[in-house]
Scaffold this motif. Structure first.
Motif, PDB file in Angstrom:
ATOM      1  N   MET A   1       4.467  12.450  59.919  1.00  0.00           N
ATOM      2  CA  MET A   1       5.204  13.687  60.080  1.00  0.00           C
ATOM      3  C   MET A   1       6.699  13.381  60.106  1.00  0.00           C
ATOM      4  N   LYS A   2       7.454  14.210  59.410  1.00  0.00           N
ATOM      5  CA  LYS A   2       8.904  14.059  59.409  1.00  0.00           C
ATOM      6  C   LYS A   2       9.497  14.794  60.601  1.00  0.00           C
ATOM      7  N   HIS A   3      10.630  14.306  61.050  1.00  0.00           N
ATOM      8  CA  HIS A   3      11.326  14.913  62.182  1.00  0.00           C
ATOM      9  C   HIS A   3      12.731  15.319  61.759  1.00  0.00           C
ATOM     10  N   ILE A   4      13.278  16.306  62.458  1.00  0.00           N
ATOM     11  CA  ILE A   4      14.635  16.754  62.226  1.00  0.00           C
ATOM     12  C   ILE A   4      15.229  17.067  63.599  1.00  0.00           C
ATOM     13  N   THR A   5      16.507  16.776  63.775  1.00  0.00           N
ATOM     14  CA  THR A   5      17.146  17.019  65.071  1.00  0.00           C
ATOM     15  C   THR A   5      17.662  18.463  65.137  1.00  0.00           C
ATOM     16  N   PRO A   6      17.845  18.976  66.344  1.00  0.00           N
ATOM     17  CA  PRO A   6      18.429  20.312  66.470  1.00  0.00           C
ATOM     18  C   PRO A   6      19.791  20.423  65.777  1.00  0.00           C
ATOM     19  N   ASN A   7      20.608  19.370  65.848  1.00  0.00           N
ATOM     20  CA  ASN A   7      21.917  19.407  65.181  1.00  0.00           C
ATOM     21  C   ASN A   7      21.767  19.536  63.673  1.00  0.00           C
ATOM     22  N   GLU A   8      20.781  18.847  63.094  1.00  0.00           N
ATOM     23  CA  GLU A   8      20.545  18.943  61.652  1.00  0.00           C
ATOM     24  C   GLU A   8      20.070  20.345  61.266  1.00  0.00           C
ATOM     25  N   VAL A   9      19.219  20.930  62.107  1.00  0.00           N
ATOM     26  CA  VAL A   9      18.759  22.299  61.846  1.00  0.00           C
ATOM     27  C   VAL A   9      19.930  23.265  61.945  1.00  0.00           C
ATOM     28  N   GLU A  10      20.774  23.081  62.952  1.00  0.00           N
ATOM     29  CA  GLU A  10      21.938  23.953  63.106  1.00  0.00           C
ATOM     30  C   GLU A  10      22.835  23.883  61.879  1.00  0.00           C
ATOM     31  N   GLU A  11      23.008  22.689  61.326  1.00  0.00           N
ATOM     32  CA  GLU A  11      23.818  22.520  60.108  1.00  0.00           C
ATOM     33  C   GLU A  11      23.191  23.289  58.946  1.00  0.00           C
ATOM     34  N   LEU A  12      21.868  23.195  58.790  1.00  0.00           N
ATOM     35  CA  LEU A  12      21.190  23.936  57.720  1.00  0.00           C
ATOM     36  C   LEU A  12      21.379  25.445  57.900  1.00  0.00           C
ATOM     37  N   VAL A  13      21.230  25.914  59.129  1.00  0.00           N
ATOM     38  CA  VAL A  13      21.388  27.347  59.413  1.00  0.00           C
ATOM     39  C   VAL A  13      22.814  27.789  59.113  1.00  0.00           C
ATOM     40  N   SER A  14      23.799  26.982  59.496  1.00  0.00           N
ATOM     41  CA  SER A  14      25.200  27.355  59.272  1.00  0.00           C
ATOM     42  C   SER A  14      25.544  27.383  57.784  1.00  0.00           C
ATOM     43  N   GLN A  15      24.853  26.571  56.989  1.00  0.00           N
ATOM     44  CA  GLN A  15      25.070  26.560  55.538  1.00  0.00           C
ATOM     45  C   GLN A  15      24.311  27.684  54.848  1.00  0.00           C
ATOM     46  N   ARG A  16      23.494  28.398  55.624  1.00  0.00           N
ATOM     47  CA  ARG A  16      22.672  29.491  55.109  1.00  0.00           C
ATOM     48  C   ARG A  16      21.766  29.043  53.969  1.00  0.00           C
ATOM     49  N   ASN A  17      21.250  27.829  54.091  1.00  0.00           N
ATOM     50  CA  ASN A  17      20.255  27.361  53.123  1.00  0.00           C
ATOM     51  C   ASN A  17      19.004  28.210  53.280  1.00  0.00           C
ATOM     52  N   ASP A  18      18.147  28.170  52.298  1.00  0.00           N
ATOM     53  CA  ASP A  18      16.931  28.974  52.312  1.00  0.00           C
ATOM     54  C   ASP A  18      15.800  28.224  53.017  1.00  0.00           C
ATOM     55  N   GLN A  19      16.072  27.770  54.234  1.00  0.00           N
ATOM     56  CA  GLN A  19      15.073  27.018  54.969  1.00  0.00           C
ATOM     57  C   GLN A  19      14.083  27.951  55.650  1.00  0.00           C
ATOM     58  N   SER A  20      12.882  27.451  55.855  1.00  0.00           N
ATOM     59  CA  SER A  20      11.861  28.198  56.580  1.00  0.00           C
ATOM     60  C   SER A  20      11.736  27.572  57.965  1.00  0.00           C
ATOM     61  N   ILE A  21      12.043  28.357  58.994  1.00  0.00           N
ATOM     62  CA  ILE A  21      11.935  27.894  60.371  1.00  0.00           C
ATOM     63  C   ILE A  21      10.842  28.709  61.043  1.00  0.00           C
ATOM     64  N   ILE A  22       9.849  28.027  61.573  1.00  0.00           N
ATOM     65  CA  ILE A  22       8.734  28.692  62.239  1.00  0.00           C
ATOM     66  C   ILE A  22       8.760  28.313  63.711  1.00  0.00           C
ATOM     67  N   ASP A  23       8.917  29.304  64.549  1.00  0.00           N
ATOM     68  CA  ASP A  23       8.933  29.123  66.002  1.00  0.00           C
ATOM     69  C   ASP A  23       7.511  29.375  66.497  1.00  0.00           C
ATOM     70  N   VAL A  24       6.848  28.334  67.011  1.00  0.00           N
ATOM     71  CA  VAL A  24       5.446  28.454  67.416  1.00  0.00           C
ATOM     72  C   VAL A  24       5.270  28.764  68.904  1.00  0.00           C
ATOM     73  N   ARG A  25       6.369  29.134  69.575  1.00  0.00           N
ATOM     74  CA  ARG A  25       6.252  29.537  70.976  1.00  0.00           C
ATOM     75  C   ARG A  25       5.586  30.902  71.067  1.00  0.00           C
TER      76      ARG A  25
END
Length: 98
Positions: A1-25
């Motif tokens: 399984m690949k991992h990504i840090t919160p800072n890396e996710v924040e960078e993707l969100v700020s760039q408005r890339n077409d990422q899929s984020i699934i919150d499983v809470r």
């Protein structure tokens, strides 16, 4: 399984890339604040929502601390989905929420 840090996710969100984020809470947890653009699919409902996930995209999985999202990542990976688990979960998230 690949991992990504919160800072890396924040960078993707700020760039408005077409990422899929699934919150499983659980819905109540996500209602208190989730990553901008994240879709809430509680872990217990994930198997019933597979048709909503595009197998051609990579999905970033998020929970409170990284445990449930790791379980979700394993579940999806075993079914042929491309996934990354956000380490530390929302406990380590410093970016904006909705």
């Amino acid at each position: 399984m690949k991992h990504i840090t919160p800072n890396e996710v924040e960078e993707l969100v700020s760039q408005r890339n077409d990422q899929s984020i699934i919150d499983v809470r659980e819905a109540e947890e996500a209602a208190a604040g989730k990553i901008l653009g994240a879709v809430n699919i509680p872990l217990g409902l994930l198997e019933f929502r597979l048709q909503d996930l595009d197998k051609s995209k990579e999905h970033i999985l998020v929970c409170r601390s990284g445990g449930r999202s790791a379980m979700a990542a394993n579940f999806l990976e075993n079914r042929g989905y491309k996934v990354m688990n956000m380490t530390g979960g929302m406990n380590d998230w410093q970016g904006p929420t909705e």
